[in-house]
Design an enzyme around this catalytic site. Structure first.
Site, PDB file in Angstrom:
ATOM      1  N   LEU A  87       0.833  -1.205   0.000  1.00  0.00           N
ATOM      2  CA  LEU A  87       0.000   0.000   0.000  1.00  0.00           C
ATOM      3  C   LEU A  87       0.867   1.255   0.000  1.00  0.00           C
ATOM      4  O   LEU A  87       0.555   2.243  -0.680  1.00  0.00           O
ATOM      5  CB  LEU A  87      -0.921  -0.006   1.220  1.00  0.00           C
ATOM      6  CG  LEU A  87      -1.948  -1.138   1.300  1.00  0.00           C
ATOM      7  CD1 LEU A  87      -2.645  -1.124   2.650  1.00  0.00           C
ATOM      8  CD2 LEU A  87      -2.962  -1.034   0.173  1.00  0.00           C
ATOM      9  N   CYS A  88       1.967   1.214   0.762  1.00  0.00           N
ATOM     10  CA  CYS A  88       2.897   2.351   0.803  1.00  0.00           C
ATOM     11  C   CYS A  88       3.598   2.514  -0.547  1.00  0.00           C
ATOM     12  O   CYS A  88       3.839   3.641  -0.998  1.00  0.00           O
ATOM     13  CB  CYS A  88       3.928   2.150   1.909  1.00  0.00           C
ATOM     14  SG  CYS A  88       3.208   1.999   3.556  1.00  0.00           S
ATOM     15  N   ARG A  89       3.915   1.406  -1.169  1.00  0.00           N
ATOM     16  CA  ARG A  89       4.558   1.459  -2.486  1.00  0.00           C
ATOM     17  C   ARG A  89       3.606   2.052  -3.522  1.00  0.00           C
ATOM     18  O   ARG A  89       4.025   2.811  -4.400  1.00  0.00           O
ATOM     19  CB  ARG A  89       5.002   0.053  -2.898  1.00  0.00           C
ATOM     20  CG  ARG A  89       6.167  -0.462  -2.062  1.00  0.00           C
ATOM     21  CD  ARG A  89       6.520  -1.897  -2.385  1.00  0.00           C
ATOM     22  NE  ARG A  89       7.759  -2.301  -1.718  1.00  0.00           N
ATOM     23  CZ  ARG A  89       8.324  -3.491  -1.861  1.00  0.00           C
ATOM     24  NH1 ARG A  89       7.759  -4.398  -2.658  1.00  0.00           N
ATOM     25  NH2 ARG A  89       9.453  -3.774  -1.224  1.00  0.00           N
TER      26      ARG A  89
END
Length: 224
Positions: A87-89
């Site tokens: 999700l952060c990527r």
């Protein structure tokens, strides 16, 4: 007089216990999907952010005050929850899609991580087109750090975010601490102040890209 157990009463009792457990589980899931029990973020002040100590990640680490990042031209800064998180990527990749517009405005794009494990930061760099620094005290995740624990996995929004990122082809791993929620800041040059502060309320709660650009356009570069 019969000494045999009354199986009807026993069965009814088991059904009552079972229904009670199901009811409690449903109640827990419903509550997990409301915002009533989410910890509210404490807004950061410019003074708080200016005093944060960051460290470069090169072969010869240098410690410096975070205010260096936005002193002249302001900055867009992502506080990464966990570099290996898909999700952060996804959010890093979307923020990086703004790099051409930010470059035209002269506004740099940065990220901070709270730990460096193996090649996690280097792997994250494939998704993020900006310099990354280490925030060992996790100050960019504050002033009051917030965590989403296992209850986050009962939130419908989190599963929608998981599916969206997976459908878009992102993958990740479970390395590192991923419960401390991150965010995104747009900070004006010099003493202009914080123009946008987005704090994750749940896993995968992304910043609005139009809001980032709108805030970046308000930055007034300092004369050299």
């Amino acid at each position: 007089m019969s000494f045999l157990p009354d199986f009807g009463i026993f069965t009814m009792g088991m059904w009552s216990v079972g229904l009670g457990a199901v009811g409690a589980a449903i109640t827990g899931i419903v509550l997990a999907n409301t915002d009533l029990f989410l910890s509210k973020p404490e807004k950061a002040t410019l003074e708080f952010l200016e005093a944060i100590e960051l460290k470069t990640l090169g072969s010869e680490p240098r410690t410096f005050k975070a205010s260096e990042l936005w002193k002249k031209n302001g900055a867009v800064i992502m506080a990464v929850r966990r570099p290996g998180u898909f999700l952060c990527r996804e959010e890093a990749s979307e923020l990086s899609s703004l790099k051409p517009q930010l470059s035209k405005l002269g506004v740099p794009l940065y990220a901070v991580v709270k730990e460096k494990i193996g090649t996690e930061v280097e792997d994250f760099q494939h998704y993020f087109q900006g310099e990354i620094f280490l925030d060992e005290k996790r100050s960019f995740y504050g002033p009051r750090k917030r965590k989403m624990m296992l209850s986050g996995f009962f939130r419908i929004g989190v599963w929608q975010n998981f599916f969206r990122a997976w459908k878009n082809g992102y993958s990740g791993n479970l390395e590192g601490e991923g419960f401390t929620l991150g965010g995104v800041y747009v900070i004006g040059a010099g003493r202009q102040g914080i123009l946008l502060e987005h704090r994750e309320k749940e896993f995968g709660d992304k910043v609005s890209l139009p809001s980032v650009l709108e805030a970046a356009e308000k930055i007034k570069p300092q004369a050299s």
